[in-house]
Design an enzyme around this catalytic site. Structure first.
Site, mmCIF file in Angstrom:
data_model
loop_
_atom_site.group_PDB
_atom_site.id
_atom_site.type_symbol
_atom_site.label_atom_id
_atom_site.label_comp_id
_atom_site.label_asym_id
_atom_site.label_seq_id
_atom_site.Cartn_x
_atom_site.Cartn_y
_atom_site.Cartn_z
ATOM 1 N N GLY A 1 2.186 2.442 -2.696
ATOM 2 C CA GLY A 1 1.967 3.098 -3.983
ATOM 3 C C GLY A 1 2.927 2.659 -5.060
ATOM 4 O O GLY A 1 2.977 3.259 -6.138
ATOM 5 N N LYS A 2 3.689 1.602 -4.795
ATOM 6 C CA LYS A 2 4.677 1.108 -5.773
ATOM 7 C C LYS A 2 4.056 0.821 -7.136
ATOM 8 O O LYS A 2 4.527 1.304 -8.171
ATOM 9 C CB LYS A 2 5.343 -0.181 -5.264
ATOM 10 C CG LYS A 2 6.085 -0.077 -3.972
ATOM 11 C CD LYS A 2 6.736 -1.399 -3.595
ATOM 12 C CE LYS A 2 5.770 -2.546 -3.461
ATOM 13 N NZ LYS A 2 4.743 -2.355 -2.407
ATOM 14 N N SER A 3 3.016 -0.001 -7.122
ATOM 15 C CA SER A 3 2.411 -0.423 -8.386
ATOM 16 C C SER A 3 1.755 0.746 -9.113
ATOM 17 O O SER A 3 1.805 0.835 -10.344
ATOM 18 C CB SER A 3 1.381 -1.532 -8.138
ATOM 19 O OG SER A 3 2.021 -2.708 -7.689
ATOM 20 N N SER B 1 9.764 -6.813 -1.811
ATOM 21 C CA SER B 1 11.187 -7.217 -1.671
ATOM 22 C C SER B 1 11.759 -6.711 -0.345
ATOM 23 O O SER B 1 12.597 -5.805 -0.329
ATOM 24 C CB SER B 1 12.020 -6.729 -2.863
ATOM 25 O OG SER B 1 11.785 -5.396 -3.221
ATOM 26 N N ALA C 1 0.810 -1.230 0.000
ATOM 27 C CA ALA C 1 0.000 0.000 0.000
ATOM 28 C C ALA C 1 0.837 1.272 0.000
ATOM 29 O O ALA C 1 0.323 2.361 0.257
ATOM 30 C CB ALA C 1 -0.979 0.027 1.172
#
Length: 208
Positions: free
Chosen positions: A36-38, A105, A34
């Site tokens: 906001g990486k994607s 990761s 959550a």
């Protein structure tokens, strides 16, 4: 390690970059669930494609529907998950594609292994290492929990999800990422601009 195998040389990276008119690299997004990486990676992929550049995003959840569907979420499985993704990212980058990986990761050692893999020699001794750009999407845990779009933090707090990063499993934050994005203070558009500026300053957006 497999036996009775032989490495078959291919084009050099410089030749492939010249033919495809761009340089391959990996942009490795890491951060809590959550964070906001994607969302940022998807926006960046779209922007790069609009610029006429070959780019492809590897997403943590999506990859577990196929390539890594045999893996769980214990530490050993997480290690193997990242090892496989690092190998795939390297192949994409070696093909002169800008690869974006969006994975929690959580372990520093796994991310360093991915970086080292990209630094390994290519098919030709004259090949330069593949650029590896670590993007740490930082967010306070309490903000990530408040967002919780998939309801995962709630389940983790209830004990329904064991080994959940940030709650019952550790997240080892990068100490010196190439790019730091505080996603709770930065819009998606500004995050993309920040990354693009870095890529341009480093000369990564043209052929080598």
């Amino acid at each position: 390690m497999s036996t009775n195998i032989t490495w078959h040389p291919s084009l050099s990276r410089s030749e492939r970059n010249k033919f495809r008119k761009q340089r391959g690299l990996t942009i490795w997004f890491t951060g809590l669930s959550a964070s906001g990486k994607s969302t940022i990676a998807t926006a960046l992929e779209q922007h790069l494609l609009h610029q006429g550049l070959a780019a492809y995003r590897l997403d943590g959840d999506n990859v577990r529907f196929g390539l890594n569907k045999d893996l769980g979420f214990d530490e050993k499985s997480r290690n193997e998950n990242i090892r496989r993704i690092a190998e795939v990212a390297k192949l994409f980058a070696d093909s002169s594609t800008i690869t974006l990986t969006s994975f929690i990761s959580p372990y520093k050692a796994d991310r360093e292994t991915a970086r080292a893999l990209h630094a390994a020699p290519g098919a030709d001794p004259s090949d330069e290492p593949l650029p590896f750009v670590e993007v740490y999407v930082e967010i306070p845990l309490e903000v990530a929990e408040a967002r919780d779009p998939k309801g995962l933090y709630k389940k983790a707090r209830e004990g329904k999800i064991p080994e959940f990063t940030g709650i019952s499993a550790p997240y080892e934050a990068p100490e010196n990422p190439e790019i730091l994005i505080k996603s709770h203070e930065t819009s998606v558009e500004d995050a993309v601009r920040q990354i693009m500026q870095y890529l341009q300053e480093k000369g990564f957006l043209g052929s080598a």
